[in-house]
Design an enzyme around this catalytic site. Structure first.
Site, PDB file in Angstrom:
ATOM      1  N   TRP A 115       0.832  -1.212   0.000  1.00  0.00           N
ATOM      2  CA  TRP A 115       0.000   0.000   0.000  1.00  0.00           C
ATOM      3  C   TRP A 115       0.864   1.259   0.000  1.00  0.00           C
ATOM      4  O   TRP A 115       0.387   2.356  -0.295  1.00  0.00           O
ATOM      5  CB  TRP A 115      -0.950   0.001   1.212  1.00  0.00           C
ATOM      6  CG  TRP A 115      -0.292   0.263   2.554  1.00  0.00           C
ATOM      7  CD1 TRP A 115       0.709  -0.458   3.119  1.00  0.00           C
ATOM      8  CD2 TRP A 115      -0.580   1.320   3.489  1.00  0.00           C
ATOM      9  NE1 TRP A 115       1.062   0.060   4.339  1.00  0.00           N
ATOM     10  CE2 TRP A 115       0.286   1.155   4.599  1.00  0.00           C
ATOM     11  CE3 TRP A 115      -1.477   2.379   3.499  1.00  0.00           C
ATOM     12  CZ2 TRP A 115       0.267   2.009   5.704  1.00  0.00           C
ATOM     13  CZ3 TRP A 115      -1.487   3.228   4.610  1.00  0.00           C
ATOM     14  CH2 TRP A 115      -0.625   3.041   5.691  1.00  0.00           C
ATOM     15  N   ASP A 116       2.151   1.086   0.288  1.00  0.00           N
ATOM     16  CA  ASP A 116       3.097   2.201   0.303  1.00  0.00           C
ATOM     17  C   ASP A 116       2.988   3.036  -0.975  1.00  0.00           C
ATOM     18  O   ASP A 116       3.116   4.263  -0.942  1.00  0.00           O
ATOM     19  CB  ASP A 116       4.548   1.684   0.369  1.00  0.00           C
ATOM     20  CG  ASP A 116       4.822   0.770   1.546  1.00  0.00           C
ATOM     21  OD1 ASP A 116       3.875   0.141   2.023  1.00  0.00           O
ATOM     22  OD2 ASP A 116       5.990   0.669   1.951  1.00  0.00           O
ATOM     23  N   GLU A 152       0.874  -2.075  13.200  1.00  0.00           N
ATOM     24  CA  GLU A 152       0.965  -3.544  13.253  1.00  0.00           C
ATOM     25  C   GLU A 152       1.384  -4.031  14.638  1.00  0.00           C
ATOM     26  O   GLU A 152       1.572  -5.233  14.840  1.00  0.00           O
ATOM     27  CB  GLU A 152       1.953  -4.030  12.191  1.00  0.00           C
ATOM     28  CG  GLU A 152       1.429  -3.816  10.787  1.00  0.00           C
ATOM     29  CD  GLU A 152       2.452  -4.156   9.703  1.00  0.00           C
ATOM     30  OE1 GLU A 152       3.649  -4.292  10.025  1.00  0.00           O
ATOM     31  OE2 GLU A 152       2.048  -4.275   8.532  1.00  0.00           O
ATOM     32  N   LYS A 201       3.192   1.575  16.195  1.00  0.00           N
ATOM     33  CA  LYS A 201       4.333   1.448  15.271  1.00  0.00           C
ATOM     34  C   LYS A 201       4.449   2.652  14.337  1.00  0.00           C
ATOM     35  O   LYS A 201       5.525   3.158  14.079  1.00  0.00           O
ATOM     36  CB  LYS A 201       4.161   0.164  14.457  1.00  0.00           C
ATOM     37  CG  LYS A 201       5.293  -0.123  13.497  1.00  0.00           C
ATOM     38  CD  LYS A 201       5.036  -1.410  12.719  1.00  0.00           C
ATOM     39  CE  LYS A 201       6.175  -1.710  11.759  1.00  0.00           C
ATOM     40  NZ  LYS A 201       5.864  -2.800  10.841  1.00  0.00           N
ATOM     41  N   GLN A 202       3.310   3.079  13.807  1.00  0.00           N
ATOM     42  CA  GLN A 202       3.326   4.156  12.801  1.00  0.00           C
ATOM     43  C   GLN A 202       1.956   4.823  12.797  1.00  0.00           C
ATOM     44  O   GLN A 202       1.011   4.268  13.367  1.00  0.00           O
ATOM     45  CB  GLN A 202       3.646   3.582  11.426  1.00  0.00           C
ATOM     46  CG  GLN A 202       2.569   2.661  10.872  1.00  0.00           C
ATOM     47  CD  GLN A 202       3.096   1.718   9.797  1.00  0.00           C
ATOM     48  OE1 GLN A 202       3.599   0.645  10.111  1.00  0.00           O
ATOM     49  NE2 GLN A 202       2.960   2.112   8.546  1.00  0.00           N
TER      50      GLN A 202
END
Ligand code: BGC
Length: 754
Positions: free
Chosen positions: A352-353, A483, A595-596
């Site tokens: 998906w990046d 995640e 995580k992000q």
């Protein structure tokens, strides 16, 4: 964090040979041209630490999946972009002694990647064990214009001896992937030759049967003898030459690398030799000249200038350079792997990046064909995405795009991600909106976009269920971008994005129906679409459960998040970070650490839905628990920090993003560079500091400038215009470099640019 790369606005400079950093430099100084690429390995023999890497775009092997516990629905294989035949070898031997930098005393070593020209140059003086001193300059590039050609100029000066020497120039197809599940070799030999005219190997991948032909041709100052060497998957020419003390000896090596992505098996070898012959006849200097001119054109559209901060300047140019090397949009079957051509990790596959972090860069810095190709890639995979959803039990043309893919089929095999990290669908649907809003090309919806949107909306409509308890639609068993928490219920980002996707799909249906009725009928047919389906979508839109905490006035990342022990990252000991290297998975999953960007990713994507206070509250709440252990995190935090006035934070996030690989922040650049997050770095300047958005079809800017900078300037291609935006401590200036008079918004004020 390492700090051995010298600051320079246009060059990446490694001075002095540090074998421990060799793999990092090999990644950073990688070369590519969209069709093939390679790490900055040495031409001569090297017995020290190295990760050899040559990659040919689109050529992959379905490596048999290795998992501990099989789950129904797992893919059988993980597609891997292969480590491909190497053509760079120029190996010198004098009186039986190899020039091997690992066995020499090295002086004056430098490895310089000139980003302005797209050229890699290495210089060194090496003293062998027997005392012979070689001075070498190796110049190499992969032609961006002739994207099947690479060239090397290799000059040796024997400093303290005259002697007969042997120079071996080879093509080595006996190559392995470091990252393979069963330690297999993936190439078999089809054809090889080394004779008076040609030296090449055509090799085929097992199972997928791609062929790659790698051919080389040399030009040497002089030689007395040449021997052709053929071994299994290997062809070379060994030249006997005379070295004279202090006299330059030069070898030119030209290579052509092609694949059956572009030529038939019958023709691939002869075509490759033709392409090579032409490059050889044109010669190194002409190819180099072309290379410099082509890069010059690229920089004219995509350069960003930062004055007053050379580290920041080098950082942003490095990111732009790598993005332009990795993807050119010339082929709709290709995409952008998280490591591009710089390493094997992530298998060169698409995540998906691409849609979430790379699309804006290509949209704004190149012809719209480039971004169009990225979108059409997914459109071409729609059938497979529908099959993928069917495997998981979805029906009626619902599509779930793979988490990881090369050819449209899912390759990922961790159930909590493969089956549950379904937010990738949202990024793919949203990319259609971003493309249409940016280019103004609404016809795209009729041609391609709507089919993708309908299929994704169908998926969301089946993925939710009605909760009697909540009297709302809920989305159970998902993993958000964070995640570090898996299999959660009601991940706000995923549910909110699903609602936005469905809303946009309904709008797109109306638009295509009213403006392109014939296309609409075709799409209805192809998708077997009944307009009544939108009734259910509207019901879900109106009744989706989206967690909200009244007390803190924030969106809740997922059910249960606020029950966690909420201890800010600032309280974690430095020795415990990164937590993914110090903590058990169980501990990570139960912790509050993110995580992000997750909720913040949703706020970024759909920013126009929120007021500044809402953005700020959510930013301040979630940022304190975020460990940024994905390279994709800093850019989103930079953009939102800039949006809500937290400028120092925005600058800090910019630095993390832009020099991530150059300074090896995460101790993993040796595996390759973080190519997809480089799109995010570009966004930090343009959308973060420049505050660029598209508002009602117009480019809109709300620039701020970090106090560390005197000036920054970037270019934006928007429809028929090319704009130059210059921001200094005293204000913003926007000029039009190409195209008709235009209107833009500067700090909310409609401004004519003549
Ligand atoms: C991130 C994902 C990303 C992947 C590839 C992971 O570490 O969490 O969001 O898609 O890397 O870049």
């Amino acid at each position: 964090m390492k700090n051995y790369i010298k600051y320079d606005p246009w060059k990446i400079i490694e001075e002095g040979f540090n074998p421990d950093y060799n793999k990092i430099s090999e990644s950073i100084c990688s070369l590519g041209n969209g069709k093939f690429g390679q790490r900055a390995n040495f031409e001569e023999s090297f017995s020290g630490k190295t990760l050899q890497g040559n990659y040919v775009s689109g050529v992959y092997y379905p490596d048999k999946t290795r998992v501990g516990w099989w789950k129904n629905g797992y893919p059988e294989y993980f597609a891997k972009m292969l480590n491909a035949p190497s053509w760079i070898g120029i190996k010198t031997t004098v009186q039986g002694e190899d020039l091997d930098l690992n066995k020499c005393e090295i002086q004056d070593f430098s490895r310089v990647l000139d980003m302005k020209k797209g050229v890699l140059e290495r210089r060194f003086t090496a003293k062998t064990q027997s005392g012979k001193i070689f001075q070498v300059v190796a110049t190499r590039f992969l032609s961006v214009l002739r994207d099947e050609i690479g060239a090397i100029k290799y000059t040796i000066i024997p400093k303290n001896f005259s002697a007969e020497a042997e120079i071996l120039c080879d093509v080595d197809a006996d190559i392995k992937n470091e990252d393979s599940n069963y330690d297999e070799k993936f190439w078999i030999e089809i054809l090889k030759t080394s004779d008076d005219n040609n030296t090449f190997v055509t090799a085929e991948t097992k199972k997928t049967q791609f062929q790659v032909c790698t051919a080389v041709k040399m030009e040497l100052s002089n030689f007395s003898k040449v021997e052709n060497i053929l071994k299994e998957k290997y062809a070379a020419k060994k030249y006997t030459v005379q070295f004279t003390e202090n006299e330059e000896f030069t070898v030119y090596k030209y290579a052509a690398v092609t694949s059956t992505m572009y030529y038939s098996k019958e023709k691939i070898s002869s075509k490759t030799l033709q392409v090579l012959e032409k490059a050889y006849n044109d010669g190194f200097e002409k190819l180099l000249d072309e290379q410099i001119k082509t890069w010059d054109e690229k920089w004219k559209e995509s350069d960003i200038i930062i004055e007053g901060d050379v580290a920041a300047q080098q950082g942003i140019r490095f990111n732009i350079f790598q993005l332009n090397q990795t993807y050119t949009g010339r082929d709709e079957r290709l995409n952008i792997g998280p490591k591009g051509f710089t390493g094997e990790k992530y298998g060169g596959t698409t995540y998906w990046d691409t849609e979430a972090y790379c699309l804006p860069f290509y949209l704004a810095t190149a012809d719209k064909k480039v971004a169009h190709s990225l979108l059409v890639y997914r459109w071409k995979h729609l059938k497979k995405a529908i099959e993928n959803a069917e495997k998981l039990g979805f029906t009626g043309g619902a599509a779930l795009y793979p988490m990881v893919t090369i050819n449209g089929e899912e390759c990922h095999n961790e159930w909590e991600i493969t089956f549950e990290e379904i937010h990738r669908n949202a990024a793919i649907a949203n990319a259609v909106k971003i493309y249409v809003d940016y280019t103004g090309e609404k016809k795209y919806l009729a041609d391609y976009g709507l089919e993708v949107l309908i299929s994704i909306s169908r998926f969301w409509a089946q993925r939710v269920n009605w909760s009697e308890d909540k009297q709302k639609y809920v989305m159970l068993g998902v993993t958000g971008p964070n995640e570090y928490e898996n299999n959660v219920n009601n991940n706000w980002y995923t549910s909110f994005s699903a609602v936005q996707n469905m809303k946009y799909t309904i709008k797109a249906i109306d638009f295509v129906k009213n403006n392109y009725p014939e296309d609409f009928l075709r799409i209805k047919n192809v998708c077997n679409f009944d307009e009544k389906e939108t009734e259910k979508w509207n019901e879900i839109i109106a009744n989706m459960y989206l967690g909200f905490d009244e007390k803190r006035q924030i969106f809740v990342q997922n059910d249960g998040f606020l029950d966690k022990e909420l201890i800010p990252v600032s309280k974690l000991a430095a020795s415990e970070r990164p937590i993914n290297q110090h903590w058990s998975w169980d501990r990570i999953l139960r912790s509050c650490y993110i995580k992000q960007a997750d909720v913040l990713q949703g706020i970024y994507f759909f920013e126009e839905e929120f007021d500044t206070q809402t953005i700020k509250r959510n930013f301040e709440f979630y940022e304190q628990f975020t460990v940024h252990e994905s390279s994709l995190s800093s850019c989103i935090h930079n953009i939102l920090a800039a949006r809500v006035g937290l400028y120092d934070k925005a600058y800090q996030f910019y630095l993390n993003a832009s020099r991530l690989d150059l300074d090896d922040y995460n101790n993993d650049t040796c595996d390759g560079c973080h190519i997809t997050s480089m799109g995010g770095t570009w966004m930090t300047i343009v959308q973060g500091f420049g505050g660029m958005r598209i508002k009602d079809g117009l480019p809109s800017f709300n620039p701020i400038i970090p106090k560390q900078w005197q000036k920054y300037a970037f270019k934006i291609r928007h429809q028929d215009n090319l704009f130059l935006i210059e921001v200094t401590q005293s204000g913003t200036k926007i000029q039009k470099l190409e195209g008709p008079d235009a209107k833009v918004l500067i700090n909310g004020v409609l401004t004519e640019i003549k």
